[in-house]
Design a protein around this motif. Sequence first.
Motif, PDB file in Angstrom:
ATOM      1  N   ALA A 139     -13.936  -2.117   7.882  1.00 63.45           N
ATOM      2  CA  ALA A 139     -12.789  -1.260   7.568  1.00 63.45           C
ATOM      3  C   ALA A 139     -11.552  -2.126   7.360  1.00 63.45           C
ATOM      4  CB  ALA A 139     -12.547  -0.277   8.705  1.00 63.45           C
ATOM      5  N   VAL A 140     -10.707  -1.711   6.442  1.00 62.74           N
ATOM      6  CA  VAL A 140      -9.483  -2.468   6.212  1.00 62.74           C
ATOM      7  C   VAL A 140      -8.302  -1.518   6.360  1.00 62.74           C
ATOM      8  CG1 VAL A 140      -9.654  -2.206   3.697  1.00 62.74           C
ATOM      9  CG2 VAL A 140      -8.263  -4.036   4.644  1.00 62.74           C
ATOM     10  N   ASN A 141      -7.332  -2.003   7.113  1.00 59.78           N
ATOM     11  CA  ASN A 141      -6.189  -1.150   7.379  1.00 59.78           C
ATOM     12  C   ASN A 141      -4.986  -1.720   6.626  1.00 59.78           C
ATOM     13  OD1 ASN A 141      -4.520   0.752   8.362  1.00 59.78           O
ATOM     14  ND2 ASN A 141      -4.505   0.001  10.496  1.00 59.78           N
ATOM     15  N   ASN A 142      -4.857  -1.318   5.369  1.00 55.40           N
ATOM     16  CA  ASN A 142      -3.824  -1.895   4.529  1.00 55.40           C
ATOM     17  C   ASN A 142      -3.448  -0.850   3.484  1.00 55.40           C
ATOM     18  OD1 ASN A 142      -2.582  -3.272   2.298  1.00 55.40           O
ATOM     19  ND2 ASN A 142      -3.309  -5.208   3.151  1.00 55.40           N
ATOM     20  N   GLU A 143      -2.208  -0.343   3.572  1.00 59.42           N
ATOM     21  CA  GLU A 143      -1.847   0.779   2.687  1.00 59.42           C
ATOM     22  C   GLU A 143      -1.854   0.385   1.217  1.00 59.42           C
ATOM     23  OE1 GLU A 143       2.309  -0.395   4.464  1.00 59.42           O
ATOM     24  OE2 GLU A 143       0.221  -0.553   5.068  1.00 59.42           O
ATOM     25  N   TRP A 144      -1.658  -0.940   0.951  1.00 56.99           N
ATOM     26  CA  TRP A 144      -1.638  -1.355  -0.456  1.00 56.99           C
ATOM     27  C   TRP A 144      -3.015  -1.267  -1.101  1.00 56.99           C
ATOM     28  CZ3 TRP A 144       1.825  -1.877  -4.127  1.00 56.99           C
ATOM     29  CH2 TRP A 144       3.177  -1.881  -3.740  1.00 56.99           C
ATOM     30  N   TYR A 145      -4.038  -1.484  -0.291  1.00 61.17           N
ATOM     31  CA  TYR A 145      -5.386  -1.321  -0.846  1.00 61.17           C
ATOM     32  C   TYR A 145      -5.587   0.102  -1.347  1.00 61.17           C
ATOM     33  CZ  TYR A 145      -8.147  -5.597  -0.224  1.00 61.17           C
ATOM     34  OH  TYR A 145      -8.683  -6.837  -0.356  1.00 61.17           O
ATOM     35  N   SER A 146      -5.081   1.069  -0.581  1.00 60.89           N
ATOM     36  CA  SER A 146      -5.287   2.445  -1.057  1.00 60.89           C
ATOM     37  C   SER A 146      -4.391   2.777  -2.248  1.00 60.89           C
ATOM     38  CB  SER A 146      -5.129   3.467   0.078  1.00 60.89           C
ATOM     39  OG  SER A 146      -4.342   2.951   1.106  1.00 60.89           O
ATOM     40  N   VAL A 147      -3.278   2.036  -2.382  1.00 61.86           N
ATOM     41  CA  VAL A 147      -2.470   2.236  -3.601  1.00 61.86           C
ATOM     42  C   VAL A 147      -3.306   1.831  -4.812  1.00 61.86           C
ATOM     43  CG1 VAL A 147      -0.459   1.413  -4.901  1.00 61.86           C
ATOM     44  CG2 VAL A 147      -0.243   1.958  -2.460  1.00 61.86           C
ATOM     45  N   ILE A 148      -3.917   0.622  -4.711  1.00 65.14           N
ATOM     46  CA  ILE A 148      -4.767   0.140  -5.806  1.00 65.14           C
ATOM     47  C   ILE A 148      -5.932   1.103  -6.021  1.00 65.14           C
ATOM     48  CG2 ILE A 148      -6.419  -1.665  -6.433  1.00 65.14           C
ATOM     49  CD1 ILE A 148      -3.906  -2.980  -6.592  1.00 65.14           C
ATOM     50  N   GLY A 149      -6.529   1.523  -4.933  1.00 59.17           N
ATOM     51  CA  GLY A 149      -7.776   2.275  -5.032  1.00 59.17           C
ATOM     52  C   GLY A 149      -7.604   3.743  -5.363  1.00 59.17           C
ATOM     53  N   ASN A 150      -6.494   4.329  -4.947  1.00 59.71           N
ATOM     54  CA  ASN A 150      -6.429   5.784  -5.043  1.00 59.71           C
ATOM     55  C   ASN A 150      -5.171   6.377  -5.669  1.00 59.71           C
ATOM     56  OD1 ASN A 150      -8.978   6.252  -3.637  1.00 59.71           O
ATOM     57  ND2 ASN A 150      -7.916   5.356  -1.883  1.00 59.71           N
ATOM     58  N   SER A 151      -4.126   5.571  -5.889  1.00 62.76           N
ATOM     59  CA  SER A 151      -2.913   6.225  -6.395  1.00 62.76           C
ATOM     60  C   SER A 151      -3.008   6.450  -7.903  1.00 62.76           C
ATOM     61  CB  SER A 151      -1.682   5.400  -6.040  1.00 62.76           C
ATOM     62  OG  SER A 151      -1.682   4.238  -6.804  1.00 62.76           O
ATOM     63  N   ARG A 152      -2.238   7.439  -8.359  1.00 62.15           N
ATOM     64  CA  ARG A 152      -2.316   7.853  -9.768  1.00 62.15           C
ATOM     65  C   ARG A 152      -0.925   8.055 -10.334  1.00 62.15           C
ATOM     66  NH1 ARG A 152      -7.436  12.049  -9.270  1.00 62.15           N
ATOM     67  NH2 ARG A 152      -8.812  10.409  -8.538  1.00 62.15           N
ATOM     68  N   PRO A 153      -0.175   6.972 -10.554  1.00 61.04           N
ATOM     69  CA  PRO A 153       1.158   7.156 -11.136  1.00 61.04           C
ATOM     70  C   PRO A 153       1.049   7.782 -12.522  1.00 61.04           C
ATOM     71  CG  PRO A 153       0.559   4.828 -11.042  1.00 61.04           C
ATOM     72  CD  PRO A 153      -0.495   5.566 -10.303  1.00 61.04           C
ATOM     73  N   PHE A 154       1.880   8.778 -12.801  1.00 60.03           N
ATOM     74  CA  PHE A 154       1.867   9.515 -14.082  1.00 60.03           C
ATOM     75  C   PHE A 154       0.477  10.069 -14.391  1.00 60.03           C
ATOM     76  CE2 PHE A 154       4.725   5.802 -14.476  1.00 60.03           C
ATOM     77  CZ  PHE A 154       5.944   6.475 -14.384  1.00 60.03           C
ATOM     78  N   GLY A 155      -0.290  10.332 -13.364  1.00 61.50           N
ATOM     79  CA  GLY A 155      -1.619  10.908 -13.587  1.00 61.50           C
ATOM     80  C   GLY A 155      -2.676   9.895 -13.987  1.00 61.50           C
ATOM     81  N   ILE A 156      -2.274   8.593 -14.070  1.00 61.21           N
ATOM     82  CA  ILE A 156      -3.272   7.589 -14.462  1.00 61.21           C
ATOM     83  C   ILE A 156      -3.663   6.764 -13.238  1.00 61.21           C
ATOM     84  CG2 ILE A 156      -3.786   5.646 -15.975  1.00 61.21           C
ATOM     85  CD1 ILE A 156      -1.456   6.663 -17.752  1.00 61.21           C
ATOM     86  N   PRO A 157      -4.908   6.837 -12.820  1.00 58.36           N
ATOM     87  CA  PRO A 157      -5.333   6.066 -11.650  1.00 58.36           C
ATOM     88  C   PRO A 157      -5.113   4.566 -11.867  1.00 58.36           C
ATOM     89  CG  PRO A 157      -7.026   7.634 -12.310  1.00 58.36           C
ATOM     90  CD  PRO A 157      -5.988   7.641 -13.384  1.00 58.36           C
TER      91      PRO A 157
END
Lengths: 248, 342
Positions: free
Chosen positions: B167-185
């Motif tokens: 497990a990795v506890n790093n919020e930036w990883y989830s930004v890369i993995g899951n965020s969708r700025p302007f609807g684009i992952p």
Amino acid sequence: MSERQPILSVRNVSKHFGGVQALDKVSFDVFPGEVVALAGDNGAGKSTVIKAISGVYPYEDGDIFLDGKRIAFATPQEARDNGIETIYQDLALADNLSIGANIFLGREPMKRLFGILPAIDRKRMAEAAKETMKRLDFHVDRLDAPVAAFSGGQRQAVAIGRAMYWNARLVIMDEPTAALGVPEQRKVIALIQSLKAEGKGIIFISHNLRDIFEVADRIVVFRRGENAGERTPGTVSADEIVRLMVGK
Amino acid sequence: MAAPQLQVNAGKSILIRIAELRAWLFLILLIVFFESWARAAYGMSFIVNLYNIQSITVFATVPLMLALGQTFVIISAGIDLSLGFVMGLSSVVAAHMANIAAAQLGLGPFPAMMFGILAGIVVTFIPGLVNGWLIAYLRVPPFIGTLGMYGVARGSAYLAGGGMTVAVNNEWYSVIGNSRPFGIPVLVMIAVVAIIIMHYLLSQTRFGQHTYALGASKAAASRAGINIKMLTMRIYLLSGLTAGLAGALYTGRFSAGAPQAGEPLLLDSIAAVVIGGASLFGGSGTIWGTVAGALVIAVIQYGLVFIDVEPFWQFIAVGTVIIISVLVDQAQRRFIGGRQVE
């Protein structure tokens, strides 16, 4: 003819493989615009001598001169860089690539995309292909077609075109007609005539005496790694060449 | 003597183009099929639906990464069976190193993540170089050499992960993995950049051109003065690197490094390349084809879940598409010849 300098001069070249004397003091010349056919039975030394010339393996004794300078190439690439192009029986073409891509394979011309990114200049390759094939009297309507789409004789033309484009001084052709049907063989003979007309020196190896008689200016016969004789097609019969080849 | 002519029938060239675009045709047919089903059964659209598009493209991203590197390998008449576990190794290393960077080096979340991603990618140099060296210099057949590396990478990945998911506890990883700025992952953005770079490498550089030549004829490439050993090394190195990137992205998507992350994706990557029009005999294939191939697989997998069919049908559907694709490829070779890809 003796006034002119030969492109290639092979002098007393010897080579053995273990205890087998593959070449024993072999000599011959190739002049500009001349087709020299090497004739001989299997194992007579034809392939060995062209491999010694084209840098596939080294020779031991004797000298080979290209334009008067002694040569002993370590690799086929070095021979090619010095103007000796060998066209192999299996042609060594990349079937999936176009004529232009084959002519330039390994030496592709580059351009800049958007002024920065290096990229292959396909337009230049296609133009050079068209130009070269025209010199061989081939008219190409689709320059993006892979060479696999062409017949054996046409593919032979691509291989010859490559030698021509890179300004080879000496073109070595190992059994260029062997895998071809009769009409295609005629085309290849015509291609050799155009190379000749451009002043190249040509070494032609063939088992087909008819082709040799049609295209060669001189026939150098080898037997068991030695010179067995040298004849001019106009003054000799096929029977005599065969007698020289088998030594009877 | 009449001038010989080099002629290829112009009508055939249209057929050749259609055959080359077959992966995109498959994709359109599949979308039409799911669209009709969705409208008939649920009265809603399948494809005019941002959530579905996001899900399908994200779903396609990680296998596509593997497939991009595999495209070069397959064009060169090789195969890389180690990719799945090389990806797992990278995924575990990326997770571990990000944790270590944060806990022991005291790096902030973003540098810690970059450290992890970099470490995950760098570690794949080793299997990539070893694969290339075995195949180029020791003349081990690609199937065998990379099968060996499959085992080595698999064991290393599990050992590095201590036998389990890290497990990795790093919020930036989830930004890369899951965020969708302007609807684009973000994952899709990274994939698009990777696609453009790989397309450039394959279609515009000598490296790409020589890869095609190598796949068609080793002898031709070698006699043309190409250093085929170095070329082979580079191809397998590139393939390892794409697996490294895939592993790091996986870690981002699931906030964990998993040794078995790429196990089911290896065959998907080969399938994507083949559906995309490459021949396993080497010498043909394109990045655009591979992209379509990866999308075909993702649409089948997602679509069948969407229309509520038992998930096992996915395997049958993907398998059928692979077979049809190879049949079309053979027919193309037999009847209409090819065209040089650019």
